[in-house]
Scaffold this active site. Structure first.
Site, PDB file in Angstrom:
ATOM      1  N   SER A  15       0.830  -1.215   0.000  1.00 18.61           N
ATOM      2  CA  SER A  15       0.000   0.000   0.000  1.00 18.61           C
ATOM      3  C   SER A  15       0.867   1.270   0.000  1.00 18.61           C
ATOM      4  CB  SER A  15      -0.969   0.011   1.183  1.00 18.61           C
ATOM      5  OG  SER A  15      -0.290   0.114   2.410  1.00 18.61           O
ATOM      6  N   ARG A 102      13.126  -7.495   4.456  1.00 19.45           N
ATOM      7  CA  ARG A 102      14.401  -8.217   4.483  1.00 19.45           C
ATOM      8  C   ARG A 102      15.440  -7.335   5.156  1.00 19.45           C
ATOM      9  NH1 ARG A 102      15.306 -13.202   3.628  1.00 19.45           N
ATOM     10  NH2 ARG A 102      17.382 -12.735   2.809  1.00 19.45           N
ATOM     11  N   ILE A 103      16.234  -7.929   6.032  1.00 23.47           N
ATOM     12  CA  ILE A 103      17.372  -7.192   6.579  1.00 23.47           C
ATOM     13  C   ILE A 103      18.436  -7.143   5.491  1.00 23.47           C
ATOM     14  CG2 ILE A 103      19.206  -7.216   8.304  1.00 23.47           C
ATOM     15  CD1 ILE A 103      17.185  -8.571  10.209  1.00 23.47           C
ATOM     16  N   ASN A 116      14.104   4.285   3.932  1.00 18.92           N
ATOM     17  CA  ASN A 116      13.137   3.339   4.484  1.00 18.92           C
ATOM     18  C   ASN A 116      12.090   4.080   5.309  1.00 18.92           C
ATOM     19  OD1 ASN A 116      12.075   0.744   5.185  1.00 18.92           O
ATOM     20  ND2 ASN A 116      13.074   0.906   7.185  1.00 18.92           N
ATOM     21  N   ASP A 154      17.094  -0.152  11.102  1.00 24.89           N
ATOM     22  CA  ASP A 154      16.260   0.980  11.533  1.00 24.89           C
ATOM     23  C   ASP A 154      17.092   2.042  12.254  1.00 24.89           C
ATOM     24  OD1 ASP A 154      14.035  -0.405  10.512  1.00 24.89           O
ATOM     25  OD2 ASP A 154      13.710  -1.426  12.419  1.00 24.89           O
TER      26      ASP A 154
HETATM   27  C1  GRF Z   1       4.334  -0.457   6.701  1.00 23.90           C
HETATM   28  O1  GRF Z   1       3.726  -0.220   7.952  1.00 23.90           O
HETATM   29  C2  GRF Z   1       5.786  -0.130   6.753  1.00 23.90           C
HETATM   30  O2  GRF Z   1       6.094   0.963   7.539  1.00 23.90           O
HETATM   31  C3  GRF Z   1       6.351  -1.391   7.373  1.00 23.90           C
HETATM   32  O3  GRF Z   1       5.625  -2.437   6.777  1.00 23.90           O
HETATM   33  C4  GRF Z   1       4.334  -1.958   6.408  1.00 23.90           C
HETATM   34  C5  GRF Z   1       4.148  -2.260   4.942  1.00 23.90           C
HETATM   35  O4  GRF Z   1       2.842  -2.046   4.511  1.00 23.90           O
HETATM   36  N1  GRF Z   1       7.776  -1.467   7.187  1.00 23.90           N
HETATM   37  P1  GRF Z   1       2.525  -1.953   2.942  1.00 23.90           P
HETATM   38  O5  GRF Z   1       3.128  -3.204   2.303  1.00 23.90           O
HETATM   39  O6  GRF Z   1       3.137  -0.710   2.428  1.00 23.90           O
HETATM   40  O7  GRF Z   1       1.024  -1.956   2.849  1.00 23.90           O
END
Ligand code: GRF
Length: 204
Positions: A15, A102-103, A116, A154
């Site tokens: 999304s 994925r890391i 990210n 992160d």
């Molecule tokens: C989001 O909340 C993003 O921040 C996290 O994984 C989720 C991915 O959602 N890393 P989508 O695939 O963009 O709907």
């Protein structure tokens, strides 16, 4: 007109990827420093998951989607080398991680300039359960962070953050929905900030 070429990586629902394509693809901006016009092109999306729902989002949006299953590789580093090779075909100015689960090894982070999004107020609640961890914590606020990617999970430099207050009695699902709405508002603006772009001058 300068072209700014982005590639998006995703793993599942997609999304955020769809929101970025709708918000940024084929849009024109000014480069802050030179006032030169610049157009963003999202040349490709890449997923490590052949079953990702986001693949059908790409089809509907007319965006080329490459599938590179991580299960085809013996180790994280081999996958990262293949991913770098794939990305080289597109020569991206930046790679955007949008739900890419994925890391990434230092092989990737030292080679590719990437951004990210993480659904917490970093440095709080790193890792893959950030929304639930925030919901279950004593924190008064939840939030979203957009950051440069480095070798620390992160842990890269923050580009932009925003927050929402927690609401007493709210379910995890309701809280999660509000976090996602915040992501959709924040991520396109954070990417423009990171790329030093300003002011839409024409809708495509
Ligand atoms: C989001 O909340 C993003 O921040 C996290 O994984 C989720 C991915 O959602 N890393 P989508 O695939 O963009 O709907």
């Amino acid at each position: 007109m300068k072209n700014i070429n982005l590639v998006i990586l995703f793993s599942g629902n997609g999304s955020n990827m769809e929101n970025l394509i709708n918000s940024l693809h084929s849009q024109e901006y000014f480069l802050k420093d030179t006032q030169e016009k610049a157009k963003i092109q999202i040349s490709c999306a890449v997923t490590n998951n052949p079953n990702a729902y986001g693949i059908s989002r790409c089809e509907a949006l007319g965006i080329n989607c490459e599938i590179l299953p991580h299960k085809d590789f013996d180790c994280r580093e081999d996958f990262d080398v293949a991913l770098i090779d794939l990305l080289k075909n597109y020569q991206p100015d930046a790679v955007i991680l949008a739900g890419f689960m994925r890391i990434l090894s230092p092989i990737f982070t030292s080679t590719i300039r990437s951004i990210n999004i993480h659904p917490s107020l970093l440095p709080k609640h790193k890792g893959s359960n950030a929304i639930k961890d925030t919901y279950e914590s004593d924190d008064e606020f939840g939030g979203v962070s957009v950051h440069w990617v480095n070798e620390i999970l992160d842990g890269g430099e923050i580009i932009l953050q925003d927050y929402i207050p927690k609401i007493a009695g709210e379910s995890l699902e309701e809280f999660e929905n509000r976090i996602h709405q915040l992501e959709y508002a924040l991520y396109p603006n954070a990417i423009l900030k990171a790329l030093n772009l300003t002011q839409v001058i024409k809708n495509g």
